[in-house]
Scaffold this motif. Structure first.
Motif, PDB file in Angstrom:
ATOM      1  N   GLY A  69      45.645  44.141  34.166  1.00 17.26           N
ATOM      2  CA  GLY A  69      46.766  43.211  34.047  1.00 17.26           C
ATOM      3  C   GLY A  69      46.411  41.817  34.533  1.00 17.26           C
ATOM      4  O   GLY A  69      46.842  40.820  33.940  1.00 17.26           O
ATOM      5  N   ALA A  70      45.629  41.738  35.595  1.00 15.16           N
ATOM      6  CA  ALA A  70      45.184  40.429  36.085  1.00 15.16           C
ATOM      7  C   ALA A  70      44.379  39.711  35.005  1.00 15.16           C
ATOM      8  O   ALA A  70      44.563  38.518  34.762  1.00 15.16           O
ATOM      9  CB  ALA A  70      44.354  40.591  37.356  1.00 15.16           C
ATOM     10  N   TRP A  71      43.495  40.452  34.340  1.00 16.38           N
ATOM     11  CA  TRP A  71      42.682  39.865  33.268  1.00 16.38           C
ATOM     12  C   TRP A  71      43.575  39.341  32.145  1.00 16.38           C
ATOM     13  O   TRP A  71      43.369  38.228  31.639  1.00 16.38           O
ATOM     14  CB  TRP A  71      41.680  40.896  32.743  1.00 16.38           C
ATOM     15  CG  TRP A  71      40.784  40.311  31.687  1.00 16.38           C
ATOM     16  CD1 TRP A  71      40.860  40.517  30.339  1.00 16.38           C
ATOM     17  CD2 TRP A  71      39.697  39.415  31.882  1.00 16.38           C
ATOM     18  NE1 TRP A  71      39.886  39.804  29.690  1.00 16.38           N
ATOM     19  CE2 TRP A  71      39.148  39.108  30.619  1.00 16.38           C
ATOM     20  CE3 TRP A  71      39.130  38.828  33.013  1.00 16.38           C
ATOM     21  CZ2 TRP A  71      38.073  38.254  30.453  1.00 16.38           C
ATOM     22  CZ3 TRP A  71      38.053  37.971  32.840  1.00 16.38           C
ATOM     23  CH2 TRP A  71      37.534  37.693  31.573  1.00 16.38           C
ATOM     24  N   LEU A  72      44.564  40.123  31.763  1.00 15.54           N
ATOM     25  CA  LEU A  72      45.496  39.682  30.718  1.00 15.54           C
ATOM     26  C   LEU A  72      46.248  38.420  31.132  1.00 15.54           C
ATOM     27  O   LEU A  72      46.600  37.589  30.289  1.00 15.54           O
ATOM     28  CB  LEU A  72      46.490  40.788  30.378  1.00 15.54           C
ATOM     29  CG  LEU A  72      45.956  41.941  29.551  1.00 15.54           C
ATOM     30  CD1 LEU A  72      46.999  43.058  29.448  1.00 15.54           C
ATOM     31  CD2 LEU A  72      45.549  41.461  28.161  1.00 15.54           C
ATOM     32  N   GLY A  73      46.470  38.296  32.438  1.00 13.24           N
ATOM     33  CA  GLY A  73      47.159  37.124  32.961  1.00 13.24           C
ATOM     34  C   GLY A  73      46.233  35.955  33.270  1.00 13.24           C
ATOM     35  O   GLY A  73      46.667  34.957  33.841  1.00 13.24           O
ATOM     36  N   GLY A  74      44.950  36.083  32.925  1.00  9.06           N
ATOM     37  CA  GLY A  74      44.019  34.981  33.100  1.00  9.06           C
ATOM     38  C   GLY A  74      43.316  34.925  34.443  1.00  9.06           C
ATOM     39  O   GLY A  74      42.739  33.895  34.787  1.00  9.06           O
ATOM     40  N   GLN A  75      43.367  36.017  35.201  1.00  8.68           N
ATOM     41  CA  GLN A  75      42.704  36.037  36.495  1.00  8.68           C
ATOM     42  C   GLN A  75      41.652  37.135  36.576  1.00  8.68           C
ATOM     43  O   GLN A  75      41.783  38.168  35.923  1.00  8.68           O
ATOM     44  CB  GLN A  75      43.717  36.260  37.624  1.00  8.68           C
ATOM     45  CG  GLN A  75      44.659  35.110  37.823  1.00  8.68           C
ATOM     46  CD  GLN A  75      45.542  35.303  39.042  1.00  8.68           C
ATOM     47  OE1 GLN A  75      45.686  36.383  39.587  1.00  8.68           O
ATOM     48  NE2 GLN A  75      46.157  34.210  39.488  1.00  8.68           N
ATOM     49  N   ARG A  76      40.659  36.881  37.399  1.00 11.58           N
ATOM     50  CA  ARG A  76      39.667  37.907  37.706  1.00 11.58           C
ATOM     51  C   ARG A  76      40.172  38.731  38.895  1.00 11.58           C
ATOM     52  O   ARG A  76      40.721  38.180  39.851  1.00 11.58           O
ATOM     53  CB  ARG A  76      38.328  37.278  38.074  1.00 11.58           C
ATOM     54  CG  ARG A  76      37.637  36.650  36.894  1.00 11.58           C
ATOM     55  CD  ARG A  76      36.303  36.069  37.296  1.00 11.58           C
ATOM     56  NE  ARG A  76      35.598  35.603  36.098  1.00 11.58           N
ATOM     57  CZ  ARG A  76      34.379  35.131  36.104  1.00 11.58           C
ATOM     58  NH1 ARG A  76      33.688  35.067  37.241  1.00 11.58           N
ATOM     59  NH2 ARG A  76      33.817  34.729  34.989  1.00 11.58           N
ATOM     60  N   ALA A  77      39.944  40.033  38.815  1.00 10.78           N
ATOM     61  CA  ALA A  77      40.354  40.930  39.893  1.00 10.78           C
ATOM     62  C   ALA A  77      39.285  41.989  40.091  1.00 10.78           C
ATOM     63  O   ALA A  77      38.477  42.258  39.195  1.00 10.78           O
ATOM     64  CB  ALA A  77      41.693  41.596  39.558  1.00 10.78           C
ATOM     65  N   ALA A  78      39.284  42.585  41.273  1.00  7.04           N
ATOM     66  CA  ALA A  78      38.358  43.664  41.591  1.00  7.04           C
ATOM     67  C   ALA A  78      39.139  44.799  42.236  1.00  7.04           C
ATOM     68  O   ALA A  78      40.163  44.573  42.886  1.00  7.04           O
ATOM     69  CB  ALA A  78      37.268  43.172  42.542  1.00  7.04           C
ATOM     70  N   LEU A  79      38.640  46.012  42.062  1.00  6.97           N
ATOM     71  CA  LEU A  79      39.246  47.206  42.652  1.00  6.97           C
ATOM     72  C   LEU A  79      38.298  47.771  43.695  1.00  6.97           C
ATOM     73  O   LEU A  79      37.139  48.043  43.397  1.00  6.97           O
ATOM     74  CB  LEU A  79      39.523  48.245  41.560  1.00  6.97           C
ATOM     75  CG  LEU A  79      39.988  49.631  42.006  1.00  6.97           C
ATOM     76  CD1 LEU A  79      41.281  49.561  42.819  1.00  6.97           C
ATOM     77  CD2 LEU A  79      40.164  50.536  40.787  1.00  6.97           C
ATOM     78  N   LEU A  80      38.797  47.935  44.918  1.00 10.56           N
ATOM     79  CA  LEU A  80      38.043  48.573  45.993  1.00 10.56           C
ATOM     80  C   LEU A  80      38.643  49.950  46.231  1.00 10.56           C
ATOM     81  O   LEU A  80      39.855  50.080  46.388  1.00 10.56           O
ATOM     82  CB  LEU A  80      38.150  47.759  47.286  1.00 10.56           C
ATOM     83  CG  LEU A  80      37.810  46.275  47.229  1.00 10.56           C
ATOM     84  CD1 LEU A  80      37.991  45.635  48.602  1.00 10.56           C
ATOM     85  CD2 LEU A  80      36.400  46.053  46.715  1.00 10.56           C
ATOM     86  N   MET A  81      37.770  50.967  46.249  1.00 11.78           N
ATOM     87  CA  MET A  81      38.266  52.311  46.528  1.00 11.78           C
ATOM     88  C   MET A  81      37.150  53.169  47.093  1.00 11.78           C
ATOM     89  O   MET A  81      35.988  52.774  47.124  1.00 11.78           O
ATOM     90  CB  MET A  81      38.871  52.955  45.290  1.00 11.78           C
ATOM     91  CG  MET A  81      37.913  53.264  44.167  1.00 11.78           C
ATOM     92  SD  MET A  81      38.750  54.121  42.817  1.00 11.78           S
ATOM     93  CE  MET A  81      37.878  53.430  41.424  1.00 11.78           C
ATOM     94  N   GLN A  82      37.531  54.347  47.518  1.00 15.56           N
ATOM     95  CA  GLN A  82      36.608  55.348  48.022  1.00 15.56           C
ATOM     96  C   GLN A  82      36.320  56.346  46.906  1.00 15.56           C
ATOM     97  O   GLN A  82      37.132  56.523  45.998  1.00 15.56           O
ATOM     98  CB  GLN A  82      37.272  56.050  49.214  1.00 15.56           C
ATOM     99  CG  GLN A  82      36.352  56.853  50.079  1.00 15.56           C
ATOM    100  CD  GLN A  82      37.107  57.408  51.274  1.00 15.56           C
ATOM    101  OE1 GLN A  82      37.754  58.445  51.160  1.00 15.56           O
ATOM    102  NE2 GLN A  82      37.042  56.724  52.397  1.00 15.56           N
ATOM    103  N   SER A  83      35.183  57.009  46.984  1.00 12.94           N
ATOM    104  CA  SER A  83      34.800  57.955  45.925  1.00 12.94           C
ATOM    105  C   SER A  83      35.855  59.036  45.697  1.00 12.94           C
ATOM    106  O   SER A  83      36.040  59.488  44.562  1.00 12.94           O
ATOM    107  CB  SER A  83      33.448  58.594  46.239  1.00 12.94           C
ATOM    108  OG  SER A  83      33.462  59.256  47.490  1.00 12.94           O
TER     109      SER A  83
END
Length: 182
Positions: A69-83
């Motif tokens: 959704g961030a990409w669609l809105g013109g922004q770069r985003a990253a996801l941080l998570m655990q395995s």
């Protein structure tokens, strides 16, 4: 890219600040995450930065939608998570493949070196294969000196090359996790 500044906790390994710097200098505006000790330094830095927004998730698959959704809105985003959260994302990963979104995630590994919690082991063993089965490129860093170059390579592949990339940070790199009595 070893960065240092007065507001960085000097007891943190330099590679943790390198990750934040790559996200910051790469124009990431949103960082979605489920709280995790392995990502705590980056999360704290994101929340302290007025140009970035930390998005706390209730479950990891929400992060896939947030990043897309961030990409669609013109922004770069990253996801941080655990395995352990990768299993929650499998169905949502189809959103990335079907829509062709660039995608970037950094995943701290559990169920590997010095794991004390047997519940972490099955997903830890399946993480890389599960991600690859969904058509996402996996890069991995197990040594501090490899983190910056690996994260930069994944970041560039995602945001310059339009790929979906997950960078795994090995459990030996993160360090032995233990329960703390409160």
């Amino acid at each position: 890219m070893n960065s240092s500044s007065g507001n960085v906790n000097d007891s943190q390994p330099a590679w943790r600040e390198d990750i934040f710097s790559i996200l910051k200098h790469g124009g990431v505006k949103q960082v979605a995450y489920v709280p995790d000790a392995g990502h705590s330094h980056v999360i704290q830095r994101v929340h302290a930065d007025p140009d970035m927004r930390g998005v706390v998730l209730t479950t990891e698959e929400e992060g896939v939608a947030t990043v897309c959704g961030a990409w669609l809105g013109g922004q770069r985003a990253a996801l941080l998570m655990q395995s352990s959260g990768v299993g929650n994302c499998i169905n949502m990963f189809s959103l990335i493949a079907n829509c062709g979104f660039p995608f970037f995630s950094i995943i701290t590994m559990r169920g590997e070196w010095a794991e004390f919690n047997q519940w972490q082991s099955p997903m830890g063993k399946a993480t890389q294969a599960a991600i690859e089965l969904m058509g996402i490129t996996v890069l991995r860093a197990d040594r501090p000196e490899d983190v910056a170059s690996t994260v930069e390579a994944g970041f560039d592949a995602a945001f310059e090359g339009g790929e979906a990339v997950c960078v795994l940070l090995g459990q030996r790199l993160i360090g032995k996790k233990k329960w703390e009595a409160k």
